[in-house]
Design a protein around this motif. Structure first.
Motif, PDB file in Angstrom:
ATOM      1  N   THR A  88      -1.450  10.300   0.628  1.00  0.00           N
ATOM      2  CA  THR A  88      -2.934   9.508   1.077  1.00  0.00           C
ATOM      3  C   THR A  88      -4.106   9.571   0.991  1.00  0.00           C
ATOM      4  OG1 THR A  88      -2.185   8.769   2.632  1.00  0.00           O
ATOM      5  CG2 THR A  88      -1.029   7.355   1.755  1.00  0.00           C
ATOM      6  N   GLU A 144      -3.679   4.572  -7.323  1.00  0.00           N
ATOM      7  CA  GLU A 144      -4.550   3.194  -6.895  1.00  0.00           C
ATOM      8  C   GLU A 144      -5.722   3.076  -6.056  1.00  0.00           C
ATOM      9  OE1 GLU A 144      -1.219   1.958  -4.552  1.00  0.00           O
ATOM     10  OE2 GLU A 144      -1.382   2.818  -3.013  1.00  0.00           O
ATOM     11  N   MET A 161       4.377   5.152  -7.619  1.00  0.00           N
ATOM     12  CA  MET A 161       3.823   6.221  -6.321  1.00  0.00           C
ATOM     13  C   MET A 161       2.297   5.895  -6.694  1.00  0.00           C
ATOM     14  SD  MET A 161       5.859   9.069  -4.532  1.00  0.00           S
ATOM     15  CE  MET A 161       4.909  10.035  -3.518  1.00  0.00           C
ATOM     16  N   ASN A 198      -3.669  16.699   2.341  1.00  0.00           N
ATOM     17  CA  ASN A 198      -4.037  16.731   0.332  1.00  0.00           C
ATOM     18  C   ASN A 198      -4.222  17.895   0.578  1.00  0.00           C
ATOM     19  OD1 ASN A 198      -4.153  15.477  -1.753  1.00  0.00           O
ATOM     20  ND2 ASN A 198      -5.328  14.270  -1.018  1.00  0.00           N
ATOM     21  N   THR A 246      -2.240  12.866  -7.061  1.00  0.00           N
ATOM     22  CA  THR A 246      -3.425  11.918  -6.142  1.00  0.00           C
ATOM     23  C   THR A 246      -2.804  10.476  -6.942  1.00  0.00           C
ATOM     24  OG1 THR A 246      -5.852  11.959  -6.587  1.00  0.00           O
ATOM     25  CG2 THR A 246      -4.909  13.151  -4.982  1.00  0.00           C
ATOM     26  N   PRO A 247      -3.146   9.846  -6.139  1.00  0.00           N
ATOM     27  CA  PRO A 247      -2.282   8.098  -6.662  1.00  0.00           C
ATOM     28  C   PRO A 247      -3.168   7.805  -6.865  1.00  0.00           C
ATOM     29  CG  PRO A 247      -1.582   8.509  -4.181  1.00  0.00           C
ATOM     30  CD  PRO A 247      -2.639   9.714  -4.617  1.00  0.00           C
ATOM     31  N   ILE A 260       3.518  11.503   3.485  1.00  0.00           N
ATOM     32  CA  ILE A 260       2.666  10.397   4.310  1.00  0.00           C
ATOM     33  C   ILE A 260       0.596  10.565   3.778  1.00  0.00           C
ATOM     34  CG2 ILE A 260       1.518   8.268   4.436  1.00  0.00           C
ATOM     35  CD1 ILE A 260       4.370   7.333   5.247  1.00  0.00           C
ATOM     36  N   GLU A 319      -4.673  11.267   3.597  1.00  0.00           N
ATOM     37  CA  GLU A 319      -5.048  10.651   4.945  1.00  0.00           C
ATOM     38  C   GLU A 319      -4.355  11.722   5.664  1.00  0.00           C
ATOM     39  OE1 GLU A 319      -4.112   7.147   5.928  1.00  0.00           O
ATOM     40  OE2 GLU A 319      -4.989   5.605   4.322  1.00  0.00           O
ATOM     41  N   PRO A 332       0.811  -1.211  -0.056  1.00  0.00           N
ATOM     42  CA  PRO A 332      -0.010  -0.182  -0.342  1.00  0.00           C
ATOM     43  C   PRO A 332       0.545   1.599  -0.035  1.00  0.00           C
ATOM     44  CG  PRO A 332      -0.829  -1.523   1.542  1.00  0.00           C
ATOM     45  CD  PRO A 332       0.731  -1.850   1.032  1.00  0.00           C
ATOM     46  N   LEU A 333       0.665   2.235  -0.793  1.00  0.00           N
ATOM     47  CA  LEU A 333       1.185   3.549  -0.494  1.00  0.00           C
ATOM     48  C   LEU A 333       1.489   4.006   0.366  1.00  0.00           C
ATOM     49  CD1 LEU A 333       2.266   5.720  -2.949  1.00  0.00           C
ATOM     50  CD2 LEU A 333       0.142   6.619  -2.100  1.00  0.00           C
ATOM     51  N   ALA A 334       0.739   3.851   1.614  1.00  0.00           N
ATOM     52  CA  ALA A 334       1.673   4.460   3.000  1.00  0.00           C
ATOM     53  C   ALA A 334       3.156   3.472   3.281  1.00  0.00           C
ATOM     54  CB  ALA A 334       0.496   4.995   3.880  1.00  0.00           C
ATOM     55  N   GLU A 335       2.432   2.647   2.995  1.00  0.00           N
ATOM     56  CA  GLU A 335       3.692   1.488   3.912  1.00  0.00           C
ATOM     57  C   GLU A 335       5.078   1.534   2.737  1.00  0.00           C
ATOM     58  OE1 GLU A 335       4.417  -2.922   4.228  1.00  0.00           O
ATOM     59  OE2 GLU A 335       2.311  -2.417   4.001  1.00  0.00           O
TER      60      GLU A 335
END
Length: 185
Positions: free
Chosen positions: A170, A185, A108, A176, A182-183, A166, A172, A52-55
């Motif tokens: 994301t 995914e 990303m 943002n 934005t990604p 992050i 979150e 996942p993107l954040a990870e």
């Protein structure tokens, strides 16, 4: 630490004045550092692919920050090369940076792999890269200002970068901004 890149550039300027062929030596050093950085970015991509993107971002920030603190000359020379550049002619080393930016943006998911990366996404990648470079190269200035020991400074840099970037990527968290890439995914 902050004086080293200035001295390196001054030494190369003197060498270039003595013998123009040493420009090739300078370019070779820059290309070698660029290649080392490219290999490190490939290792990071292999570690984070599919997560996942954040990870992915957390791992990439941790890994690249550790690498650059272990090799501060990389950050110093990258910043020196691109912000205090004395030549206006692009070099083979200059031409590799856009490829790094594209690869990171694709990783990303700021653009579909193989497609053009839009300028806002390129700027976002540059913001992350320069955040890391500046904290590494500015360590001698920032660490005493912050008032922490060496190992605490590195941990604080990672924490700061992750807390800023992050959430921004994301969605979150409050960072943002509207209209930012934005990604996918």
């Amino acid at each position: 630490m902050g004086l080293a890149p200035i001295l390196v550039e001054q030494v190369f300027d003197i060498i270039r004045e003595i013998d123009n062929t040493t420009g090739d030596l300078y370019e070779a050093v820059v290309l070698d550092i660029t290649e080392d950085l490219r290999q490190q970015l490939r290792r990071v991509e292999q570690m984070i692919h599919g997560r996942p993107l954040a990870e992915r971002m957390a791992t990439a920030i941790d890994t690249m920050t550790d690498y650059l603190f272990e090799h501060p000359e990389v950050s110093n020379l990258v910043l020196l090369r691109y912000f205090a550049k004395t030549r206006s002619e692009p070099t083979s080393a200059d031409l590799r940076v856009p490829a790094f930016i594209k690869d990171i943006a694709w990783s990303m998911k700021l653009a579909p792999p193989g497609e053009a990366v839009p300028p806002p996404a390129r700027m976002q990648v540059l913001a992350i890269m320069n955040g890391i470079y500046n904290f590494v190269s500015g360590r001698g200035f920032f660490q005493p200002m912050v008032g922490v020991e060496a190992e605490d400074y590195v941990a604080l840099v990672k924490q700061t970068l992750k807390s800023m970037f992050i959430p921004a990527f994301t969605g979150e968290g409050p960072l943002n901004p509207n209209g930012a890439a934005t990604p996918t995914e």
